[in-house]
Design a protein around this motif. Sequence first.
Motif, short mmCIF file in Angstrom:
data_model
loop_
_atom_site.label_atom_id
_atom_site.label_comp_id
_atom_site.label_asym_id
_atom_site.label_seq_id
_atom_site.Cartn_x
_atom_site.Cartn_y
_atom_site.Cartn_z
N MET A 1 0.82 -1.19 0.00
CA MET A 1 0.00 0.00 0.00
C MET A 1 0.87 1.26 0.00
O MET A 1 0.50 2.27 -0.59
CB MET A 1 -0.92 0.00 1.22
N TYR A 2 2.01 1.20 0.65
CA TYR A 2 2.90 2.37 0.73
C TYR A 2 3.34 2.85 -0.65
O TYR A 2 3.27 4.05 -0.93
CB TYR A 2 4.10 2.04 1.63
N PRO A 3 3.79 1.96 -1.56
CA PRO A 3 4.18 2.44 -2.90
C PRO A 3 3.01 3.08 -3.66
O PRO A 3 3.20 4.06 -4.37
CB PRO A 3 4.67 1.17 -3.62
N ALA A 4 1.82 2.54 -3.51
CA ALA A 4 0.65 3.13 -4.18
C ALA A 4 0.36 4.52 -3.64
O ALA A 4 0.03 5.44 -4.40
CB ALA A 4 -0.56 2.21 -4.01
N LEU A 5 0.48 4.70 -2.33
CA LEU A 5 0.26 6.02 -1.75
C LEU A 5 1.33 7.01 -2.18
O LEU A 5 1.04 8.19 -2.43
CB LEU A 5 0.22 5.93 -0.22
N TYR A 63 3.22 9.92 6.02
CA TYR A 63 4.10 10.30 7.12
C TYR A 63 4.07 9.25 8.24
O TYR A 63 5.10 8.90 8.79
CB TYR A 63 3.69 11.67 7.66
N THR A 64 2.89 8.76 8.55
CA THR A 64 2.77 7.77 9.63
C THR A 64 3.33 6.41 9.23
O THR A 64 3.66 5.60 10.09
CB THR A 64 1.31 7.61 10.09
N GLN A 65 3.44 6.15 7.93
CA GLN A 65 3.91 4.85 7.44
C GLN A 65 5.35 4.88 6.92
O GLN A 65 5.91 3.85 6.61
CB GLN A 65 3.00 4.36 6.31
N VAL A 69 10.85 8.38 8.09
CA VAL A 69 10.42 9.08 9.29
C VAL A 69 10.64 8.20 10.52
O VAL A 69 11.15 8.66 11.55
CB VAL A 69 8.95 9.54 9.17
N SER A 70 10.28 6.94 10.42
CA SER A 70 10.49 6.00 11.53
C SER A 70 11.96 5.88 11.88
O SER A 70 12.34 5.88 13.05
CB SER A 70 9.95 4.62 11.17
#
Length: 153
Positions: A1-5, A63-65, A69-70
């Motif tokens: 899902m991250y790459p799609a976002l 940002y949360t994923q 950032v992590s």
Amino acid sequence: MYPALLFLHAIFRWLVLLSLIYALVRAIQGYRSGRSFTKTDDSVRHWTATIAHVQLLIGIILYTQSPLVSYYFGTSRKEELAEPFFFSIIHIALMLLAIVGITLGSSIAKRKTTANGKFGTQVVWFALALLLIFIAIPWPFSPLASRPYFRSF
């Protein structure tokens, strides 16, 4: 899902820029010519803010994923991390300020009673927001964090 976002966020970047530039050009033209504030001008104002807010929501989810950032908030060696610092602090802060500027400009312009007041308010707030966005985008030539103009899946 991250790459799609990430892909969606990159596409919406161009929609935000195009709508903001278009709204700014219309506002400058309207202010200079003294023309009346039309339904089209109001729709452009409204949709510019809406597109920016959709981009903000996508950005907050990213940002949360984000692994960058992590990683940034999970390490003690922050001084060596230009790219994680950019996305963890600079990008999010400037983009939030830009969205606040777009929101305020749209909201204040909506409540103005004169056409020149509406156009003038949009020019000031949208130009400030556009400047912040241009600074905060990770352009391919950026020394802190570079990303391609168009991201693929």
